[in-house]
Write an enzyme that holds these catalytic residues in place. Structure first.
Site, PDB file in Angstrom:
ATOM      1  NE  ARG A 247     -22.596  26.571 -47.159  1.00 26.52           N
ATOM      2  CZ  ARG A 247     -23.049  27.356 -48.139  1.00 26.52           C
ATOM      3  NH1 ARG A 247     -22.292  28.284 -48.643  1.00 26.52           N
ATOM      4  NH2 ARG A 247     -24.259  27.221 -48.617  1.00 26.52           N
TER       5      ARG A 247
ATOM      6  NE  ARG B  97     -29.253  27.205 -56.337  1.00 25.31           N
ATOM      7  CZ  ARG B  97     -28.928  27.991 -57.333  1.00 25.31           C
ATOM      8  NH1 ARG B  97     -29.394  27.742 -58.543  1.00 25.31           N
ATOM      9  NH2 ARG B  97     -28.157  29.033 -57.120  1.00 25.31           N
TER      10      ARG B  97
ATOM     11  NE  ARG C 272      -3.393  28.316 -61.012  1.00 30.69           N
ATOM     12  CZ  ARG C 272      -2.713  27.424 -61.715  1.00 30.69           C
ATOM     13  NH1 ARG C 272      -1.415  27.259 -61.516  1.00 30.69           N
ATOM     14  NH2 ARG C 272      -3.293  26.692 -62.638  1.00 30.69           N
TER      15      ARG C 272
ATOM     16  NE  ARG D 189     -14.929  30.238 -67.232  1.00 35.61           N
ATOM     17  CZ  ARG D 189     -15.498  31.276 -66.648  1.00 35.61           C
ATOM     18  NH1 ARG D 189     -16.565  31.110 -65.882  1.00 35.61           N
ATOM     19  NH2 ARG D 189     -15.034  32.499 -66.810  1.00 35.61           N
TER      20      ARG D 189
ATOM     21  CD  GLU E 230     -12.334  31.823 -69.033  1.00 33.18           C
ATOM     22  OE1 GLU E 230     -13.013  32.833 -69.222  1.00 33.18           O
ATOM     23  OE2 GLU E 230     -12.319  31.225 -67.950  1.00 33.18           O
TER      24      GLU E 230
ATOM     25  CE1 TYR F 187     -12.183  37.174 -58.717  1.00 34.95           C
ATOM     26  CE2 TYR F 187     -13.935  37.059 -57.090  1.00 34.95           C
ATOM     27  CZ  TYR F 187     -13.522  37.125 -58.403  1.00 34.95           C
ATOM     28  OH  TYR F 187     -14.456  37.168 -59.409  1.00 34.95           O
TER      29      TYR F 187
ATOM     30  CG  ASP G 296     -17.581  38.496 -57.272  1.00 38.35           C
ATOM     31  OD1 ASP G 296     -16.879  38.159 -58.241  1.00 38.35           O
ATOM     32  OD2 ASP G 296     -18.271  37.696 -56.628  1.00 38.35           O
TER      33      ASP G 296
HETATM   34  P1  FAD Z   1      -8.671  46.370 -62.025  1.00 38.78           P
HETATM   35  O1  FAD Z   1      -9.858  46.187 -62.874  1.00 38.78           O
HETATM   36  O2  FAD Z   1      -7.570  45.389 -62.149  1.00 38.78           O
HETATM   37  O3  FAD Z   1      -8.101  47.857 -62.271  1.00 38.78           O
HETATM   38  C1  FAD Z   1      -6.825  48.244 -61.826  1.00 38.78           C
HETATM   39  C2  FAD Z   1      -6.249  49.178 -62.873  1.00 38.78           C
HETATM   40  O4  FAD Z   1      -5.032  49.740 -62.386  1.00 38.78           O
HETATM   41  C3  FAD Z   1      -5.901  48.470 -64.183  1.00 38.78           C
HETATM   42  O5  FAD Z   1      -6.557  49.102 -65.250  1.00 38.78           O
HETATM   43  C4  FAD Z   1      -4.384  48.610 -64.285  1.00 38.78           C
HETATM   44  O6  FAD Z   1      -3.927  48.755 -65.617  1.00 38.78           O
HETATM   45  C5  FAD Z   1      -4.147  49.863 -63.473  1.00 38.78           C
HETATM   46  N1  FAD Z   1      -2.763  49.955 -62.958  1.00 38.78           N
HETATM   47  C6  FAD Z   1      -2.105  49.025 -62.252  1.00 38.78           C
HETATM   48  N2  FAD Z   1      -0.859  49.449 -61.978  1.00 38.78           N
HETATM   49  C7  FAD Z   1      -0.733  50.677 -62.528  1.00 38.78           C
HETATM   50  C8  FAD Z   1       0.329  51.621 -62.614  1.00 38.78           C
HETATM   51  N3  FAD Z   1       1.527  51.367 -62.081  1.00 38.78           N
HETATM   52  N4  FAD Z   1       0.113  52.780 -63.237  1.00 38.78           N
HETATM   53  C9  FAD Z   1      -1.080  53.038 -63.822  1.00 38.78           C
HETATM   54  N5  FAD Z   1      -2.122  52.189 -63.795  1.00 38.78           N
HETATM   55  C10 FAD Z   1      -1.954  51.017 -63.151  1.00 38.78           C
HETATM   56  N6  FAD Z   1     -16.397  40.042 -60.686  1.00 38.78           N
HETATM   57  C11 FAD Z   1     -17.742  39.854 -60.746  1.00 38.78           C
HETATM   58  O7  FAD Z   1     -18.484  40.501 -59.997  1.00 38.78           O
HETATM   59  N7  FAD Z   1     -18.291  38.974 -61.648  1.00 38.78           N
HETATM   60  C12 FAD Z   1     -17.531  38.228 -62.489  1.00 38.78           C
HETATM   61  O8  FAD Z   1     -18.070  37.441 -63.278  1.00 38.78           O
HETATM   62  C13 FAD Z   1     -16.111  38.379 -62.432  1.00 38.78           C
HETATM   63  N8  FAD Z   1     -15.306  37.674 -63.267  1.00 38.78           N
HETATM   64  C14 FAD Z   1     -13.945  37.803 -63.151  1.00 38.78           C
HETATM   65  C15 FAD Z   1     -13.112  37.022 -63.975  1.00 38.78           C
HETATM   66  C16 FAD Z   1     -11.742  37.107 -63.846  1.00 38.78           C
HETATM   67  C17 FAD Z   1     -10.856  36.267 -64.735  1.00 38.78           C
HETATM   68  C18 FAD Z   1     -11.170  37.960 -62.875  1.00 38.78           C
HETATM   69  C19 FAD Z   1      -9.687  38.025 -62.661  1.00 38.78           C
HETATM   70  C20 FAD Z   1     -11.978  38.768 -62.082  1.00 38.78           C
HETATM   71  C21 FAD Z   1     -13.375  38.694 -62.199  1.00 38.78           C
HETATM   72  N9  FAD Z   1     -14.211  39.505 -61.430  1.00 38.78           N
HETATM   73  C22 FAD Z   1     -15.579  39.327 -61.500  1.00 38.78           C
HETATM   74  C23 FAD Z   1     -13.661  40.520 -60.524  1.00 38.78           C
HETATM   75  C24 FAD Z   1     -13.512  41.917 -61.184  1.00 38.78           C
HETATM   76  O9  FAD Z   1     -12.624  41.819 -62.273  1.00 38.78           O
HETATM   77  C25 FAD Z   1     -12.997  42.905 -60.141  1.00 38.78           C
HETATM   78  O10 FAD Z   1     -13.961  43.042 -59.125  1.00 38.78           O
HETATM   79  C26 FAD Z   1     -12.695  44.304 -60.689  1.00 38.78           C
HETATM   80  O11 FAD Z   1     -11.970  44.264 -61.866  1.00 38.78           O
HETATM   81  C27 FAD Z   1     -11.910  45.077 -59.653  1.00 38.78           C
HETATM   82  O12 FAD Z   1     -11.605  46.365 -60.157  1.00 38.78           O
HETATM   83  P2  FAD Z   1     -10.268  47.105 -59.690  1.00 38.78           P
HETATM   84  O13 FAD Z   1     -10.436  48.520 -60.093  1.00 38.78           O
HETATM   85  O14 FAD Z   1      -9.990  46.796 -58.266  1.00 38.78           O
HETATM   86  O15 FAD Z   1      -9.088  46.372 -60.486  1.00 38.78           O
END
Ligand code: FAD
Length: 380
Positions: free
Chosen positions: A177, A181, A254, A285, A310, A365, A367
């Site tokens: 989609r 708007r 990516r 961006r 970026e 992915y 949020d």
């Molecule tokens: P992470 O934040 O990746 O945390 C995982 C942690 O595990 C990291 O700190 C890492 O260092 C640690 N780790 C990994 N392996 C090991 C190991 N072997 N030993 C010890 N520690 C380890 N969401 C939104 O809602 N709005 C947005 O605008 C948005 N923008 C984004 C932009 C980008 C470029 C990206 C990639 C994501 C975006 N997101 C956004 C999504 C958001 O980043 C995620 O929802 C969130 O970070 C998920 O948290 P997490 O704890 O699953 O992962």
């Protein structure tokens, strides 16, 4: 030797919410992270008094009032509303998402009926060009959904930069989609709530992990046996293929490279997010971080600003894994790792010893709001 109920591997949003909920229930937690800071990808670095979103711009948005109240209880969120603009190959600026402002800028149309007629005319041309067959690639699909003008100026070259491939080589189903708007509304999200934590994301994570024992610069795999012996259960939020020693092969991503610079002026682009849709501009961006937290005249309180360009890139194992690749190979490989989790040893009480969660362990992915919801669901 068991000292903790949970060893939480990863101090990102998933690990932090899990930790808070466990501690609220009287559980003892050890949180580790391989990085030198907590927060995972929502972490911000303070540069010139500005919170710089080190791993990419993050805007919290949700329609779930329970999740909104949950995070606001830790730290209040501000009124930031995401209204990106795009600079097109023709050099003009257009509002996003596609709305009456965009259509006025593109065609000079002023009423919804005029815009609808123009969109219909453009879509009809694309459908006729297909001569009765289905769209075979992303380009044909986008043309049918939105027409030539918007596709050429705002979608084509931007998408090619993001994916590193031509739109004619990308599958049609990437775009199902393309919402338009027919109102003058530049708010990118449709959600009921959005904003940025007042004082930045670090305050959110620090609040969630208040009282937790934390070890930084600690990679789970460097001390696996010793760490596993410390806790009854392991919450693992790192990459799932790494957990199984890449036995079936590596999952692919990516990634994005950020080029961040301090600029000696108070207001560089007047907006947090400006997309560059032309292939002549190598980045996708520019983010100007201060606009996430300063509004109106307050933008000028700080005489400097910080911007990040970026660049979308092919991922290699030495780079940050950002966006999972939704293709058959990776879906199959992820599924094989997920199946391996089912035969892992159990905890003393017969339940799973290992809990996998978050974007890297689920190879999905997410949020931020769904990440919070997923961590809360572990306790339901
Ligand atoms: P992470 O934040 O990746 O945390 C995982 C942690 O595990 C990291 O700190 C890492 O260092 C640690 N780790 C990994 N392996 C090991 C190991 N072997 N030993 C010890 N520690 C380890 N969401 C939104 O809602 N709005 C947005 O605008 C948005 N923008 C984004 C932009 C980008 C470029 C990206 C990639 C994501 C975006 N997101 C956004 C999504 C958001 O980043 C995620 O929802 C969130 O970070 C998920 O948290 P997490 O704890 O699953 O992962």
């Amino acid at each position: 030797m068991i000292k903790y109920d949970y060893l939480i591997v990863g101090a990102g949003l998933f690990g932090a919410v899990f930790g808070r909920e466990a501690m609220r229930r009287g559980k003892r937690c050890l949180v580790i992270d391989r990085r030198d800071h907590i927060g995972g990808n929502v972490y911000c670095e303070n540069v010139e008094g500005i919170n710089v979103h080190k791993y990419g711009a993050h805007i919290f948005h949700t329609s779930d009032k329970m999740i909104w109240d949950y995070v606001n209880e830790i730290v209040p969120f501000n009124r930031y509303t995401n209204c990106p603009v795009a600079q097109a190959p023709d050099g003009k600026l257009y509002n996003l998402p596609f709305n009456m402002n965009t259509f006025y800028q593109m065609w000079g149309v002023k009423t919804p009926a005029e815009a609808e007629a123009k969109l219909e005319e453009q879509r009809r041309e694309a459908v006729e060009a297909l001569d009765g067959r289905e769209p075979r690639n992303l380009e044909e699909q986008a043309l049918v959904l939105i027409g030539r003008d918007i596709y050429d100026r705002l979608i084509k070259e931007y998408t090619e930069k993001q994916w590193g491939r031509k739109c004619t080589e990308l599958p049609a189903d990437i775009i199902r989609r393309l919402p338009v708007r027919l109102v003058y509304d530049n708010n990118y999200f449709n959600d009921a709530y959005q904003g940025i934590p007042v004082g930045g994301y670090n305050r959110l994570i620090e609040g969630l992990l208040e009282g937790a024992e934390i070890r930084l610069n600690c990679d789970f795999f460097d001390h696996r046996d010793e760490l596993e012996a410390l806790a009854d259960k392991i919450v693992y939020t790192g990459p799932i293929d790494r957990f199984f020693d890449f036995r079936g092969g590596r999952l692919q991503y990516r990634t994005v490279r950020f080029e961040t610079e301090v600029i000696d002026e108070p207001n560089f682009q007047g907006n947090a997010v400006v997309n560059y849709t032309s292939r002549e501009v190598p980045f996708t961006r520019i983010i100007e971080h201060k606009h996430f937290e300063s509004f109106g005249a307050a933008v000028y309180d700080n005489p400097r600003t910080v911007v990040s360009k970026e660049y979308s890139m092919e991922w290699t194992p030495d780079l940050e894994p950002y966006y999972p690749i939704n293709d058959e190979r990776n879906a199959r490989l992820y599924e094989s790792y997920r199946e391996m989790t089912e035969s892992l040893p159990k905890a003393g009480d017969g339940t799973s010893k290992y809990i996998f969660g978050g974007r890297l362990a689920d190879y999905k992915y997410y949020d931020m709001a769904p990440t919070v919801a997923a961590a809360l669901n572990c306790f339901k």
